[in-house]
Design a protein around this motif. Structure first.
Motif, mmCIF file in Angstrom:
data_model
loop_
_atom_site.group_PDB
_atom_site.id
_atom_site.type_symbol
_atom_site.label_atom_id
_atom_site.label_comp_id
_atom_site.label_asym_id
_atom_site.label_seq_id
_atom_site.Cartn_x
_atom_site.Cartn_y
_atom_site.Cartn_z
ATOM 1 N N THR A 125 0.827 -1.209 0.000
ATOM 2 C CA THR A 125 0.000 0.000 0.000
ATOM 3 C C THR A 125 0.861 1.259 0.000
ATOM 4 O O THR A 125 0.550 2.236 -0.690
ATOM 5 N N ASP B 157 2.045 1.862 -3.445
ATOM 6 C CA ASP B 157 0.960 2.389 -4.277
ATOM 7 C C ASP B 157 0.783 3.887 -4.064
ATOM 8 O O ASP B 157 0.581 4.645 -5.019
ATOM 9 N N VAL B 158 0.836 4.309 -2.808
ATOM 10 C CA VAL B 158 0.707 5.740 -2.499
ATOM 11 C C VAL B 158 1.840 6.527 -3.153
ATOM 12 O O VAL B 158 1.623 7.580 -3.764
ATOM 13 N N ALA C 167 3.698 5.669 -5.759
ATOM 14 C CA ALA C 167 3.615 5.627 -7.217
ATOM 15 C C ALA C 167 2.624 6.648 -7.758
ATOM 16 O O ALA C 167 2.832 7.216 -8.838
ATOM 17 N N THR C 168 1.555 6.902 -7.017
ATOM 18 C CA THR C 168 0.513 7.807 -7.507
ATOM 19 C C THR C 168 0.650 9.232 -6.976
ATOM 20 O O THR C 168 0.281 10.181 -7.666
ATOM 21 N N GLU C 169 1.186 9.382 -5.777
ATOM 22 C CA GLU C 169 1.221 10.704 -5.146
ATOM 23 C C GLU C 169 2.621 11.203 -4.819
ATOM 24 O O GLU C 169 2.796 12.368 -4.486
ATOM 25 N N ALA D 280 -5.113 4.770 3.867
ATOM 26 C CA ALA D 280 -5.155 3.954 2.653
ATOM 27 C C ALA D 280 -5.407 2.490 2.973
ATOM 28 O O ALA D 280 -5.994 1.757 2.166
ATOM 29 N N ASP E 142 10.459 4.795 -10.731
ATOM 30 C CA ASP E 142 9.079 4.320 -10.790
ATOM 31 C C ASP E 142 8.268 4.783 -9.587
ATOM 32 O O ASP E 142 7.023 4.790 -9.638
ATOM 33 N N TYR E 143 8.959 5.164 -8.518
ATOM 34 C CA TYR E 143 8.306 5.618 -7.288
ATOM 35 C C TYR E 143 8.892 6.981 -6.916
ATOM 36 O O TYR E 143 9.870 7.061 -6.172
ATOM 37 N N SER F 151 13.103 13.662 -9.198
ATOM 38 C CA SER F 151 11.747 13.806 -8.663
ATOM 39 C C SER F 151 11.447 15.256 -8.306
ATOM 40 O O SER F 151 10.319 15.731 -8.496
ATOM 41 N N GLN G 71 8.532 17.676 -9.926
ATOM 42 C CA GLN G 71 7.574 18.443 -9.137
ATOM 43 C C GLN G 71 7.560 19.902 -9.564
ATOM 44 O O GLN G 71 6.495 20.504 -9.720
#
Length: 240
Positions: free
Chosen positions: A39, A42-43, A45-47, A60, A117-118, A175, A179
């Motif tokens: 989880t 996942d957080v 990767a998306t945020e 989450a 990827d993250y 990264s 941003q």
């Protein structure tokens, strides 16, 4: 077993003779460390990594902070689990004295691609004490390759640290750039032509080398510069 004891147990090699837990399982499957890590990734990767807080992760997972802390000691422990998970996915080659440079370069490239990827996850790898078994496995593998290539033990040990530090820093910068590029006012940081224009517009008397070599300063993609820096360190080891 309290959370700190669980953390310590994760740093020990698995015991093949250990039996299964005889206690009956509850009707509802309990939260596991693997679910926490899944989880969290996942957080990220998306945020992005900066969005990952213990409170955000608990939400989450649709659980409370108390349930989360029953499996993860703190944010530093979670960071260690995240990097360990990425390291677990890395297949390491058998050290080859004839191709050790390519082997090390390949490992660095694969770690870079994992981090990218993250977004921002490489921050978790910085200033981390290397105790996770999977993280240690990667360090051990890199050390073995350098030693097989004839690099002296002290130089090999420091080189592993320097290479991993550079990979993490490169990905963290990437990264941050990503941003900033999300804001219109900062879009120019990704525009080579604009940067070239700014450098060539500097007063030549004060910046003779910068203005003369502005094209070289702004040349290349990020990954081309990454390959250059990693190769520079590896080739330096070979000369030592």
């Amino acid at each position: 077993m309290n959370p700190r004891e669980r953390r310590a147990a994760r740093h020990q090699p698995p015991n093949p003779d250990a039996g299964t837990d005889p206690r009956p399982r509850r009707r509802k499957a309990p939260l596991t460390v693997d679910q926490v890590v899944d989880t969290a990734l996942d957080v990220i990767a998306t945020e992005g990594y900066e969005a990952l807080t213990m409170r955000r992760l608990a939400g989450a997972l649709d659980t409370g902070p108390a349930s989360l802390y029953a499996h993860v000691v703190n944010k530093a422990d979670l960071d260690e689990l995240l990097i360990g998970r990425l390291c677990a996915a890395l297949a390491l080659p058998e050290p080859d004295p004839a191709t050790w440079r390519d082997q090390i370069r390949s490992i660095c490239t694969r770690i870079r691609d994992q981090y990218l990827d993250y977004p921002g996850i490489s921050r978790a790898a910085l200033a981390m004490a290397p105790t996770d078994l999977e993280t240690m496995r990667v360090s051990e593998g890199m050390l073995a390759i350098l030693l097989a290539g004839g690099v002296a033990p002290q130089a090999a040990a420091w080189a592993v640290d320097a290479l991993l530090l550079y990979v993490a820093a490169y990905c963290l910068e990437a990264s941050i750039v990503r941003q900033r590029a999300a804001h219109d006012d900062d879009a120019w940081v990704l525009d080579r032509d604009e940067l070239l224009r700014r450098l060539t517009a500097l007063p030549a008397a004060a910046f003779p080398h910068t203005t003369r070599h502005a094209a070289e300063i702004t040349a290349g993609t990020g990954h081309e510069r990454f390959d250059f820096a990693v190769s520079l360190m590896i080739d330096g080891l070979g000369r030592r």
